[in-house]
Scaffold this motif. Structure first.
Motif, PDB file in Angstrom:
ATOM      1  N   GLU A 137       1.540 -11.901  -3.049  1.00 54.62           N
ATOM      2  CA  GLU A 137       0.198 -12.186  -2.525  1.00 54.62           C
ATOM      3  C   GLU A 137       0.226 -12.627  -1.061  1.00 54.62           C
ATOM      4  OE1 GLU A 137      -1.555 -14.907  -5.314  1.00 54.62           O
ATOM      5  OE2 GLU A 137      -2.150 -13.287  -6.666  1.00 54.62           O
ATOM      6  N   LEU A 138       1.167 -13.491  -0.708  1.00 57.25           N
ATOM      7  CA  LEU A 138       1.241 -13.947   0.683  1.00 57.25           C
ATOM      8  C   LEU A 138       1.671 -12.819   1.620  1.00 57.25           C
ATOM      9  CD1 LEU A 138       2.701 -17.515   0.197  1.00 57.25           C
ATOM     10  CD2 LEU A 138       0.450 -16.940   1.115  1.00 57.25           C
ATOM     11  N   SER A 139       2.577 -11.974   1.171  1.00 56.84           N
ATOM     12  CA  SER A 139       2.973 -10.827   1.997  1.00 56.84           C
ATOM     13  C   SER A 139       1.786  -9.889   2.185  1.00 56.84           C
ATOM     14  CB  SER A 139       4.131 -10.072   1.335  1.00 56.84           C
ATOM     15  OG  SER A 139       5.274 -10.868   1.250  1.00 56.84           O
ATOM     16  N   GLY A 140       1.085  -9.598   1.089  1.00 57.03           N
ATOM     17  CA  GLY A 140      -0.041  -8.673   1.137  1.00 57.03           C
ATOM     18  C   GLY A 140      -1.269  -9.205   1.849  1.00 57.03           C
ATOM     19  N   ALA A 141      -1.323 -10.497   2.085  1.00 54.77           N
ATOM     20  CA  ALA A 141      -2.475 -11.097   2.783  1.00 54.77           C
ATOM     21  C   ALA A 141      -2.257 -11.168   4.290  1.00 54.77           C
ATOM     22  CB  ALA A 141      -2.724 -12.501   2.236  1.00 54.77           C
ATOM     23  N   THR A 142      -1.159 -10.616   4.767  1.00 54.80           N
ATOM     24  CA  THR A 142      -0.841 -10.681   6.193  1.00 54.80           C
ATOM     25  C   THR A 142      -1.718  -9.720   6.983  1.00 54.80           C
ATOM     26  OG1 THR A 142       1.441 -11.260   5.656  1.00 54.80           O
ATOM     27  CG2 THR A 142       1.011 -10.456   7.889  1.00 54.80           C
ATOM     28  N   LYS A 143      -2.382 -10.266   8.006  1.00 57.23           N
ATOM     29  CA  LYS A 143      -3.204  -9.482   8.941  1.00 57.23           C
ATOM     30  C   LYS A 143      -3.048 -10.116  10.310  1.00 57.23           C
ATOM     31  CE  LYS A 143      -6.773  -7.971   5.756  1.00 57.23           C
ATOM     32  NZ  LYS A 143      -6.803  -8.583   4.492  1.00 57.23           N
ATOM     33  N   THR A 144      -3.223  -9.314  11.351  1.00 59.42           N
ATOM     34  CA  THR A 144      -3.161  -9.864  12.709  1.00 59.42           C
ATOM     35  C   THR A 144      -4.393  -9.452  13.497  1.00 59.42           C
ATOM     36  OG1 THR A 144      -2.042  -7.950  13.684  1.00 59.42           O
ATOM     37  CG2 THR A 144      -0.632  -9.671  12.725  1.00 59.42           C
ATOM     38  N   LYS A 145      -4.600 -10.108  14.638  1.00 59.97           N
ATOM     39  CA  LYS A 145      -5.720  -9.765  15.530  1.00 59.97           C
ATOM     40  C   LYS A 145      -5.571  -8.376  16.123  1.00 59.97           C
ATOM     41  CE  LYS A 145      -6.597 -14.542  16.785  1.00 59.97           C
ATOM     42  NZ  LYS A 145      -6.470 -15.566  17.810  1.00 59.97           N
ATOM     43  N   THR A 146      -4.321  -7.890  16.196  1.00 61.85           N
ATOM     44  CA  THR A 146      -4.091  -6.556  16.757  1.00 61.85           C
ATOM     45  C   THR A 146      -4.239  -5.452  15.718  1.00 61.85           C
ATOM     46  OG1 THR A 146      -1.706  -6.789  16.423  1.00 61.85           O
ATOM     47  CG2 THR A 146      -2.578  -7.421  18.590  1.00 61.85           C
ATOM     48  N   GLY A 147      -4.630  -5.817  14.494  1.00 64.90           N
ATOM     49  CA  GLY A 147      -4.944  -4.797  13.495  1.00 64.90           C
ATOM     50  C   GLY A 147      -3.906  -4.552  12.423  1.00 64.90           C
ATOM     51  N   LEU A 148      -2.786  -5.254  12.457  1.00 69.10           N
ATOM     52  CA  LEU A 148      -1.782  -5.076  11.411  1.00 69.10           C
ATOM     53  C   LEU A 148      -2.365  -5.489  10.066  1.00 69.10           C
ATOM     54  CD1 LEU A 148       1.177  -4.640  10.374  1.00 69.10           C
ATOM     55  CD2 LEU A 148       1.514  -7.086  10.836  1.00 69.10           C
ATOM     56  N   LYS A 149      -2.177  -4.630   9.076  1.00 65.01           N
ATOM     57  CA  LYS A 149      -2.554  -4.935   7.698  1.00 65.01           C
ATOM     58  C   LYS A 149      -1.349  -4.637   6.823  1.00 65.01           C
ATOM     59  CE  LYS A 149      -7.413  -4.039   8.312  1.00 65.01           C
ATOM     60  NZ  LYS A 149      -8.339  -2.965   8.467  1.00 65.01           N
ATOM     61  N   VAL A 150      -1.123  -5.497   5.863  1.00 67.25           N
ATOM     62  CA  VAL A 150       0.040  -5.358   4.988  1.00 67.25           C
ATOM     63  C   VAL A 150      -0.420  -5.290   3.543  1.00 67.25           C
ATOM     64  CG1 VAL A 150       2.221  -6.413   4.256  1.00 67.25           C
ATOM     65  CG2 VAL A 150       1.475  -6.645   6.625  1.00 67.25           C
ATOM     66  N   GLU A 151       0.173  -4.392   2.787  1.00 66.09           N
ATOM     67  CA  GLU A 151      -0.008  -4.344   1.336  1.00 66.09           C
ATOM     68  C   GLU A 151       1.322  -4.707   0.710  1.00 66.09           C
ATOM     69  OE1 GLU A 151      -1.805  -0.958  -0.539  1.00 66.09           O
ATOM     70  OE2 GLU A 151      -3.090  -0.583   1.201  1.00 66.09           O
ATOM     71  N   SER A 152       1.259  -5.165  -0.517  1.00 71.39           N
ATOM     72  CA  SER A 152       2.479  -5.582  -1.190  1.00 71.39           C
ATOM     73  C   SER A 152       2.378  -5.278  -2.674  1.00 71.39           C
ATOM     74  CB  SER A 152       2.695  -7.079  -0.962  1.00 71.39           C
ATOM     75  OG  SER A 152       3.927  -7.488  -1.466  1.00 71.39           O
ATOM     76  N   ALA A 153       3.539  -5.053  -3.299  1.00 74.62           N
ATOM     77  CA  ALA A 153       3.578  -4.765  -4.732  1.00 74.62           C
ATOM     78  C   ALA A 153       4.870  -5.310  -5.320  1.00 74.62           C
ATOM     79  CB  ALA A 153       3.490  -3.263  -4.977  1.00 74.62           C
ATOM     80  N   LEU A 154       4.807  -5.680  -6.576  1.00 76.18           N
ATOM     81  CA  LEU A 154       5.975  -6.160  -7.300  1.00 76.18           C
ATOM     82  C   LEU A 154       6.617  -4.991  -8.028  1.00 76.18           C
ATOM     83  CD1 LEU A 154       7.634  -8.660  -8.210  1.00 76.18           C
ATOM     84  CD2 LEU A 154       6.087  -8.816 -10.172  1.00 76.18           C
ATOM     85  N   ASP A 155       7.919  -4.852  -7.882  1.00 74.56           N
ATOM     86  CA  ASP A 155       8.691  -3.827  -8.586  1.00 74.56           C
ATOM     87  C   ASP A 155       9.547  -4.547  -9.622  1.00 74.56           C
ATOM     88  OD1 ASP A 155      10.466  -1.915  -9.503  1.00 74.56           O
ATOM     89  OD2 ASP A 155      10.921  -1.111  -7.523  1.00 74.56           O
ATOM     90  N   THR A 156       9.196  -4.412 -10.877  1.00 80.72           N
ATOM     91  CA  THR A 156       9.902  -5.137 -11.939  1.00 80.72           C
ATOM     92  C   THR A 156      11.039  -4.326 -12.556  1.00 80.72           C
ATOM     93  OG1 THR A 156       8.290  -4.370 -13.577  1.00 80.72           O
ATOM     94  CG2 THR A 156       7.883  -6.524 -12.534  1.00 80.72           C
ATOM     95  N   ARG A 157      11.343  -3.166 -11.989  1.00 83.52           N
ATOM     96  CA  ARG A 157      12.450  -2.358 -12.507  1.00 83.52           C
ATOM     97  C   ARG A 157      13.788  -3.015 -12.191  1.00 83.52           C
ATOM     98  NH1 ARG A 157      10.010   2.383  -9.408  1.00 83.52           N
ATOM     99  NH2 ARG A 157       7.999   1.937 -10.255  1.00 83.52           N
ATOM    100  N   THR A 158      14.761  -2.716 -13.003  1.00 82.97           N
ATOM    101  CA  THR A 158      16.125  -3.150 -12.735  1.00 82.97           C
ATOM    102  C   THR A 158      16.813  -2.027 -11.974  1.00 82.97           C
ATOM    103  OG1 THR A 158      16.187  -4.484 -14.733  1.00 82.97           O
ATOM    104  CG2 THR A 158      18.303  -3.863 -13.779  1.00 82.97           C
ATOM    105  N   HIS A 159      17.209  -2.321 -10.748  1.00 84.61           N
ATOM    106  CA  HIS A 159      17.913  -1.332  -9.924  1.00 84.61           C
ATOM    107  C   HIS A 159      19.394  -1.651  -9.976  1.00 84.61           C
ATOM    108  CE1 HIS A 159      14.208   0.413  -8.428  1.00 84.61           C
ATOM    109  NE2 HIS A 159      13.746  -0.810  -8.319  1.00 84.61           N
TER     110      HIS A 159
END
Length: 183
Positions: A137-159
């Motif tokens: 949630e904190l990663s995905g809530a990242t935005k800046t004044k210059t327009g950066l937008k971030v999305e985030s997702a959890l990957d629960t697979r075992t790699h």
């Protein structure tokens, strides 16, 4: 609230492994938060997830994908599994994938560090990362004044770690070296 000050795995809460994709053209980031290890399989799955969630919408007619990466770790230039996994992604998507690596010791020039990750960690500042959802949630809530937008997702697979690549697998890859640095 007591919190840990280092990124060691918590026996009760588990582990988080962020893998970041930064789209220079769209000034957009995508963070996949894994739960096992920073493996090559996880790195390419993160790129696949970025493409599904963001890339196809931004570039619906794309036929090529250019990736710049640090030279070491899960997406290193000399990691055979990186090449195998990228070939799988290329085969699945029909994209021609160009992979460019920064020379050793120059990762500080990678735009992902000073155009994406620095803003994500600023957004984390002062907030305890108490569970995996908080990191997502904190990663995905990242935005800046210059327009950066971030999305985030959890990957629960075992790699899995330690996947070996045979010489036959390497020979079957459709890899063409760049004219400037074919290696």
């Amino acid at each position: 609230m007591r919190v840990n000050v280092h990124d060691f795995e918590d026996k009760k809460l588990g582990k988080v492994v962020p893998y970041r994709v930064y789209d220079v053209t769209a000034n957009a980031g995508f963070v996949t938060v894994g739960i096992t290890s920073d493996t090559t399989e996880f790195a390419v799955q993160s790129i696949r997830c970025w493409r599904e969630r963001m890339g196809r919408a931004h570039y619906p007619h794309a036929h090529e994908l250019t990736i710049t990466a640090d030279c070491g770790g899960s997406n290193g230039a000399r990691v055979p599994l990186w090449k195998v996994e990228l070939q799988k992604l290329a085969d699945e998507t029909g994209l021609v994938i160009h992979a460019h690596h920064y020379p050793p010791g120059t990762s500080k020039w990678n735009k992902i560090e000073h155009r994406l990750f620095c803003h994500i960690i600023q957004n984390w500042r002062g907030r305890p990362l108490t569970n995996r959802l908080a990191v997502v949630e904190l990663s995905g809530a990242t935005k800046t004044k210059t327009g950066l937008k971030v999305e985030s997702a959890l990957d629960t697979r075992t790699h899995r770690k330690g996947i070996k690549v045979s010489k036959a697998q390497m020979k079957s890859l459709d890899i063409t070296g760049d004219q400037f640095h074919p290696e």
